[in-house]
Structures are given as structure tokens and as C-alpha cells.
Design an enzyme around this catalytic site. Sequence first.
Site, short mmCIF file in Angstrom:
data_model
loop_
_atom_site.label_atom_id
_atom_site.label_comp_id
_atom_site.label_asym_id
_atom_site.label_seq_id
_atom_site.Cartn_x
_atom_site.Cartn_y
_atom_site.Cartn_z
N GLU A 46 0.81 -1.31 -0.16
CA GLU A 46 -0.06 -0.08 -0.04
C GLU A 46 0.91 1.09 -0.11
O GLU A 46 1.65 1.21 0.87
CB GLU A 46 -0.95 0.04 1.25
CG GLU A 46 -1.51 1.39 1.45
CD GLU A 46 -2.57 1.88 0.20
OE1 GLU A 46 -2.38 2.82 -0.22
OE2 GLU A 46 -3.36 1.01 -0.30
N HIS A 81 -31.07 -9.10 23.10
CA HIS A 81 -30.04 -9.81 23.77
C HIS A 81 -30.43 -11.43 23.37
O HIS A 81 -31.54 -11.62 23.60
CB HIS A 81 -30.06 -9.71 25.10
CG HIS A 81 -29.09 -10.39 25.98
ND1 HIS A 81 -27.80 -10.40 25.90
CD2 HIS A 81 -29.20 -11.64 26.66
CE1 HIS A 81 -27.02 -11.34 26.69
NE2 HIS A 81 -28.01 -11.86 27.25
#
Length: 468
Positions: free
Chosen positions: A207, A447
Amino acid sequence: MSDTFDLIVVGGGPGGYVAALRASQLGMSVAVVESTHLGGICLNWGCIPTKALLRSSEIHHLLHELDSYGFSADNIKFDIPKIVARSRAVVKRMNTGVAHLLKKAKVQVFDGRAKLAGKAGEAHKVSITKDGQEIAVIKAPHVILATGAKARQLAGLETDGHLVWGAREAMTPTELPKRLLVIGSGAIGVEFASFYRNMGSEVTIAEVADRILIAEDPEISAAARKSFEKQGIKIITNAKVGPLQKGSNEVSTTIESPQGTVNLTVDRVICAVGIVGNVDDLGLENTKVQIDRTHIITNEFCETAELGVYAIGDVAGAPWLAHKASHEAVICVEKIAGRSPEPLHPLNIPGCTYSRPQVASVGLSEEKAIAAGHKVRVGRFPLMANGKAVAMGETDGMVKTVFDATTGELLGAHMIGAEVTEMIQGYVIARTGELTEAELMETVFPHPTISETMHEATLAAFDGPLHI
């Protein structure tokens, strides 16, 4: 067959075909001109096939983690041609679906290349050619250019279809390269690196910038790098890739960086260094349409400087995302129809990278929020403290929120971990609805779900998280 329409759409990708469908819903007569394949690059050679490949690589990874889940298996192996065939079958199914939708909406589809060919009164003429021969001239008062983009080619790193791959070759390998160099670490480069590493290739990412996933919050980029390196991907930043020396079936090069010079020999190279807009041979030179670095300049309603000509999607500039193109399509068509659509806010467009782990974000990074003059409150919550993530064995990652300390506005949200590309939409809705920390804190999250980390990361920016 009519040659006059209310709207002509040039390009049948996620911007073009959505524009056609919405225009049909609003009572317009519509023509779509597509030279290659309905669905565009995204459906045929981008978003969709890569996700099919990544799914296969995720399964391969899990098969080698069976012991931790109480299973065992011997002689695990894969068949690359079958993996590729499944990916292409997914594409065919989706491509057929787009064709069906357009037919159902009575949109006339022309197979050929379109070019603006002057005006006939208030209407724009569009010439359609196939194999170099003109097959039709159609006209409409409104023309939407949705021609997309193509991969950028850098001198000395050009794709050749054999040793140096572009996206198409990387999606259709006949065999797995043992050694792979990926040049570029945006979403495309990182996704290919993740796929091939999960399938067993030795992968190096080079990169040019000082970090990978440069569009992401630096903290998330750092977490991604740490995770990828843990998986065995070698990452070189601030990298300058030297000339490629091609052999009969391998490539050698040197990579210079502040850490030194690396001499590297690989079987294949994937070049993923950005894109350029498809603006050539559209007849724009005879119009007032303005182009900046291969991208068409538009206003907030996708209008160009030429009355009755519009541009959407990749050809109209960043962010280069299919969902941005589709949303622009709706805005543009509704404006043409005389409605009052809201302009697209660039900071409300989510970005997703489908690597392992996944990365997703919306809005400003902490760094950019501070640079913009905001006093910020930042919350963080790790997946390792989430019950569902622990139960799934997917504890690698975190959620980060950035709020304006004075107003409570959600300035940005940044996530890395399992299924975060599915969860980011919650924060996108919050930004679009201009919600503050109060509404997010008062929201009931189910949850056990990984989405609870989104609640905890909001609490962490203010009163403090409950579970760490």
C-alpha cells in the site's frame, strides 16, 4: 418499437436499472441502453460474485477451526473450479432477476453502446451501436448517464490477464496461487487478500499510503492490520512497488518502504489501485457536461451543466459504491418527475468491506471530526465483551462511536468484526434521522446479539458501558 421516450438511461448497473424501475413506477416511458450485461460491474464482476467467493473462504476457514466447536473432519479439501462456478451461478441468477424486473416494468432494453448525438427540439438524441454499426437512434428530453467506471491502470503495473490480474481474473482463477501480491489496500484489495489467505495462499499487501483501508478511521485501520497480520498476511505500507519482472509463470519485483527493501517473487499479482470513470465515447464533447479527472460534475440532484442530462453512480464520482448509485438514481428520477427529493448527504452513506473480519463505517472519523472543529466524545466497546460474539467464537473486533460533545449528534460510527456490515445500518438510520445519544441510549437492543455492542459503544461515549 418506439424511438421516443420520457427517459433514456445509459448503463444497466445498480444506478441505471434502479433509475429505470423508479421512472417506470412514476409513469414514465423508459429505455435502458446496456452494452455488456444488466446489473453492471457490481452484480457481474464486483459486489455479488466476490461475496459468494468470500462465503466459500469463510467456510474453508471454519472447517479448519472445527475442533474448537467440538467437531472433527479428515481430508478437508476444496475445488477451485466449483467455488468459481458457484459464484458465477449466483451472478446468473441475479442478472436474470434484473432482466425480469425491467421486463415487468415495461422498460425497453437496447443491447449496444450509447452516444449522445445532438438534439431534436427539446429532446436529446442517443445513437446506439452494436459491433460498430448503428442499430437505432432514440430520443428523450431526459438522459441519465450511469456508465460506471473501470479499473485504473498504472504504468508498469498493467493487468495482462495471466500474471497480473484485475478483478475479473481474480474472481475466476483456475487454480489457487501459492504466493500472491495485492497492490492496493482499499476494499477491493483487502477483500481479495482475505479470500486468498483464507483459502491458503501466502499473501502480501503493498500500500502506497501510510496505512491500509485509508478511508476508515485510523484506529479501525490499525485493528484491521493487526488482525490480518495475525492471520499471516504480510502488509507493507508506504510502499513503492518496483518494475514487475515477469517469468513464464511467476512475477518478481522489489518493494521499497521505510522498513527497507523487500525482494519478492509470487505466482500472481492483483492490481487494485482505484478506478476511472467511463466517460469516453459518450458524445460529451458536444455538450456542456463538465468532467473532472474522468468523473462527470453534477449538483446535489445529479444534474450536469447540460440541461436534461444527468449522471449517477461511479461515473459521477466518489464514493464509488453501488448503494450510492441506487440512491442517486431515485433522487434523480424523482427530481425529473417534479417531486422534491432530499439531496443525498455524503456522510450518511455507509462503507463496507467484507473481509475477515468485516469493516463498516458511516460519517466522520474521530480525526476528521476534530479537524472539522467538533469537540468530541468517543466511545469504544470490544466484541470480546459481548456474549453472542463469545458464543459464536467471533471475538475479534470493536465498535467505535464519535459524538459531538455539545449537541450529542452522532458524527460517525466505525466497526470491525463479525457481521458489522449488517449492523452499520442502525447507525446510518440514526444519522439520517438526526438522532442524538439520547435516542440511542434509550433504544432497546435485543439480547443476545452482537448489535448490543452498538448500544455499549454509545454508553461508553457518555455515562460509561455496562459490561466492561
